[in-house]
Write an enzyme that holds these catalytic residues in place. Structure first.
Site, short mmCIF file in Angstrom:
data_model
loop_
_atom_site.label_atom_id
_atom_site.label_comp_id
_atom_site.label_asym_id
_atom_site.label_seq_id
_atom_site.Cartn_x
_atom_site.Cartn_y
_atom_site.Cartn_z
N SER A 131 0.83 -1.19 0.00
CA SER A 131 0.00 0.00 0.00
C SER A 131 0.87 1.25 0.00
CB SER A 131 -0.95 -0.06 1.21
OG SER A 131 -2.02 0.84 1.08
N GLU A 206 -2.53 15.50 -12.55
CA GLU A 206 -2.98 14.12 -12.65
C GLU A 206 -3.17 13.46 -11.29
OE1 GLU A 206 0.08 12.42 -15.14
OE2 GLU A 206 -1.12 12.77 -16.94
N ASP A 229 -9.61 -6.55 -4.05
CA ASP A 229 -9.17 -5.46 -3.19
C ASP A 229 -10.26 -4.38 -3.13
OD1 ASP A 229 -7.94 -3.25 -1.97
OD2 ASP A 229 -5.98 -3.76 -2.81
N HIS A 257 -7.04 -6.48 -0.01
CA HIS A 257 -5.96 -5.53 0.22
C HIS A 257 -4.84 -6.15 1.05
CE1 HIS A 257 -4.35 -1.53 -0.10
NE2 HIS A 257 -4.21 -1.42 1.21
#
Length: 276
Positions: A131, A206, A229, A257
């Protein structure tokens, strides 16, 4: 210069390191732990194994050695790898200081991670990032191509969008170990601060967290994504694959996850094969 015993092997630490001690943890029979002064803070770390290939584990948001990597510290091959895990500044046992989230906090964590490994005497190493730790690892690799051997990243995203912020919810099962570390009140406050910090990236071009670093990653990179996830959609994994030259993507159909915890044996085997 400090010396400590790890699994029967005498290791040396550079001067300035606090003494590490060998302790027994519930997830590993022989692990050294200590605190190393790095960039103005004392970072807590744990180390196990005696292999020539050094590997640093980087936790996710608010994560720590205790909460994020038990099966990896226990079961990654101790003969082939020396495994180090640390609590980033303001997380877990690397407190004080209290955690804050300036716009460059991923870059700050990347510098802390690299400088910790250098202080512990590792000249070259691989990084496994979950993560937030995955983004940190990619930034570290982009900025230190001569130091980082290989990267494994999962549950990571290089940019942020409104959909991502809406998905950032903790299940009771995932929240429990965090509350055991921080207490319910501090966990809630730190998570709120993290959400505010990550939302700032929406204002960048972005929504970039680390997009500009991806083309600079030169080391072999394995991206793992759990197809179930609930926090990081699959398009983020494909974005990493597209922008990191020569990278590979492995999909785990039942993975969520925390796939490295739920499917630890499969994950560890996949990582060991890639690192070798």
């Amino acid at each position: 210069m400090a010396l400590f015993l790890l699994g029967g092997r005498l290791l040396k630490c550079r001067s300035g390191a606090q003494r590490a001690v060998t302790v027994t943890q519930p997830y590993c029979s022989s692990v050294a732990s200590g605190r190393q002064h790095v960039n103005g803070v004392n970072l807590y770390y744990e180390q196990t194994g005696r292999g020539k290939h050094a590997v640093l584990l980087l936790p996710g948001a608010l994560g720590s050695t205790r909460t994020d990597f038990g099966p990896q510290m226990k079961s990654l091959n101790k003969e082939r790898f020396t495994v180090v895990c640390f609590d980033p500044r303001g997380y877990g046992k690397s407190r004080p200081p209290a955690r804050d989230f300036p716009i460059d906090f991923y870059e700050r964590d990347a510098k802390d991670a690299v400088d910790l490994m250098k202080a512990l005497g590792f000249g070259k190493f691989s990084m496994l990032g979950w993560s937030d730790g995955g983004m940190t690892a990619l930034i570290a690799a982009a900025k230190n191509p001569d130091l980082v051997n290989k990267i494994v990243a999962w549950g990571s995203n290089a940019y942020i969008c409104k959909q991502d912020l809406a998905l950032r919810r903790w299940s009771a099962k995932m929240r429990q170990p965090m509350e055991e570390v921080y207490g319910a009140e501090l966990f809630a406050k730190t998570w709120e601060d993290w959400v505010d910090g990550i939302a700032k990236f929406e204002n960048r071009p972005e929504g970039s967290i680390c997009m500009e670093f991806l083309p600079l990653v030169r080391c072999p990179t394995l991206i793992i994504h759990g197809e179930k996830d609930p926090m990081v959609p699959a398009f983020h994994a494909h974005c990493l694959l597209k922008h990191i030259k020569g990278s590979r993507l492995h999909l785990m159909p039942e993975g969520k996850h925390n796939l490295h915890l739920r499917f630890a044996d499969e994950f560890n085997k996949l990582v060991e094969d890639f690192l070798e």
